[in-house]
Enzyme design. Structure first.
Site, PDB file in Angstrom:
ATOM      1  N   GLY A 108       0.801  -1.210   0.000  1.00  0.00           N
ATOM      2  CA  GLY A 108       0.000   0.000   0.000  1.00  0.00           C
ATOM      3  C   GLY A 108       0.838   1.264   0.000  1.00  0.00           C
ATOM      4  O   GLY A 108       0.623   2.178  -0.817  1.00  0.00           O
ATOM      5  N   CYS A 118       1.194   0.610  13.768  1.00  0.00           N
ATOM      6  CA  CYS A 118      -0.256   0.432  13.970  1.00  0.00           C
ATOM      7  C   CYS A 118      -0.473  -0.105  15.381  1.00  0.00           C
ATOM      8  O   CYS A 118      -1.040  -1.175  15.582  1.00  0.00           O
ATOM      9  CB  CYS A 118      -0.851  -0.504  12.917  1.00  0.00           C
TER      10      CYS A 118
END
Length: 442
Positions: free
Chosen positions: A264, A375
């Site tokens: 991504g 994250c």
């Protein structure tokens, strides 16, 4: 008239509590057995569901594989409350590791969350146990179903997680996390050409929260959506898409994306005009990165390597380090992290991140940028990590993130970094928990 001696005897009907021990004659049982294997790996051995899913579901047809994963994920999402129900219907609490408790979790989550008819939920779960525990499972399940037991609308976080997050962020964050845990998140797409954001939002029936982003309701086959085959977009949570944005337009400059797969961030950077080198330790994940690059028509150099030991003969204008972490920030889509990540895991990953940060700092050109992201909802993997880095790296400083670089409703900390927690953008569907900071050399 048929001779009684030649009449074939009809097998006696058996109750669910008398089903075959091995489950071979119970339709749907293999998926429940796979779910038990997945949950055992997560809860007892502390393994990632993603890491063990292939082995646990080997040999299952795609619908059964999807069901096994759905059962396991929903058990993890509601585990605390499922156990509270079970304990309310037993004279003495069942040990956490016994098969009877696991079978009850699997049966109850089907009946109470997934909409499986109770008779099917118990019939497919009973073969997971045998003997006396089977009667116990059947009795407890029946008691709860007859009592019309329900799970709370907001799942309860594990006690150790709630205490840890309350200490770090306060009770409002924990309440927001419980609300976020209630349902799987929406689907976020990153648009290859941000100028076409409005076009793709209208075409796909979604909404945009920042240029280059479209949000859709979860559900359906992503590969069947318009634009997938032509590589017009890729799936990427809004939070996960922000670190690459902090580097801006590349204009031919070079960037090293550490922890690049599945791609991504690498695709974002390539689409923004950077000359990208994507580095990852996993050959399998790099293959997936190459496939995503091919689908989108974007280009990047793909390298397999250890983020702690970077090439000593190369430098880049910028480095993006999406560091390995506890991943507690993605608990909405991977609720298993709430039950397998322990303080020692957080400490171990923080040590690894420090090594990777120092290595990344050593390959940035003078005046260049380094973006660090995790994250994680743990301060040790975010704020504490950057404070420690700046203390041992005197030539580096914070390059403050601007409010116009992030979606409205996400607030930049006074230190110039970005901390995203579950209450952020909750009314719009929420975002994953993340930390990111932009640093500058010299």
């Amino acid at each position: 008239m048929t001779d009684p001696k030649t009449r074939r005897s009809r097998p006696a009907r058996r109750s669910p509590a008398q089903a075959d021990d091995d489950g071979r004659n119970v339709p749907g049982f293999p998926a429940r057995l796979a779910a038990m294997k997945l949950l055992d790996a997560v809860i007892r051995r502390g393994e990632s569901m993603d890491a063990v899913a292939a082995n646990a579901t080997r040999g299952l047809a795609p619908p059964d594989r999807a069901l096994a994963i759905a059962i396991s994920a929903e058990v993890c999402r509601h585990l605390v409350d499922l156990d509270a129900l079970i304990d309310s219907a037993t004279a003495q609490p069942l040990p956490a590791d016994v098969k009877a408790r696991m079978a009850l979790r699997i049966a109850l989550v089907q009946a109470l969350v997934l909409g499986t008819p109770p008779h099917a939920a118990i019939a497919t779960a009973l073969p997971l146990v045998s003997g006396g525990p089977r009667k116990l499972v059947h009795g407890v399940f029946g008691t709860l179903i007859r009592a019309e037991a329900k799970l709370p609308a907001m799942p309860t976080l594990p006690e150790d997680v709630a205490l840890r997050w309350t200490a770090a962020w306060g009770p409002a964050m924990v309440e927001g996390a419980s609300a976020a845990l209630a349902a799987a998140p929406p689907l976020d797409l990153t648009i290859k050409e941000p100028a076409r954001t409005a076009e793709w939002a209208e075409r796909l029936g979604g909404v945009s929260m920042i240029p280059g982003h479209v949000r859709l309701p979860r559900g359906g086959d992503v590969t069947r959506l318009g634009g997938f085959a032509e590589g017009a977009w890729w799936v990427q949570d809004l939070s996960a898409a922000l670190p690459a944005r902090l580097l801006g337009s590349g204009k031919g400059r070079t960037v090293l994306d550490i922890g690049a797969a599945p791609g991504g961030k690498t695709m974002q950077l390539a689409a923004a005009g950077w000359t990208v080198t994507g580095l990852d330790a996993s050959e399998r994940r790099l293959d997936r990165l190459s496939q995503n690059l091919a689908r989108t028509g974007l280009e990047a150099e793909c390298l397999r390597g250890d983020g702690r030991k970077l090439p000593d003969d190369r430098e880049w204008d910028a480095v993006l380090l999406d560091a390995p972490c506890s991943a507690t920030g993605i608990f909405r889509r991977h609720p298993d992290v709430l039950h397998r990540i322990m303080p020692r895991d957080i400490a171990n990953r923080a040590e690894l991140q420090a090594l990777m940060l120092d290595a990344a700092a050593g390959v940035v050109k003078a005046g260049g940028s380094l973006v660090f992201a995790t994250c994680s909802l743990e301060p040790e993997e975010g704020e504490g990590q950057i404070d420690a880095f700046l203390a041992r790296q005197p030539y580096w400083s914070i390059d403050p993130i601007r409010t116009d670089e992030v979606p409205a409703g996400v607030h930049v900390a006074e230190q110039g970094w970005l901390r995203i927690t579950p209450p952020d953008l909750a009314e719009a569907g929420g975002v994953d928990g993340f930390f990111m900071a932009r640093l500058r050399l010299g």
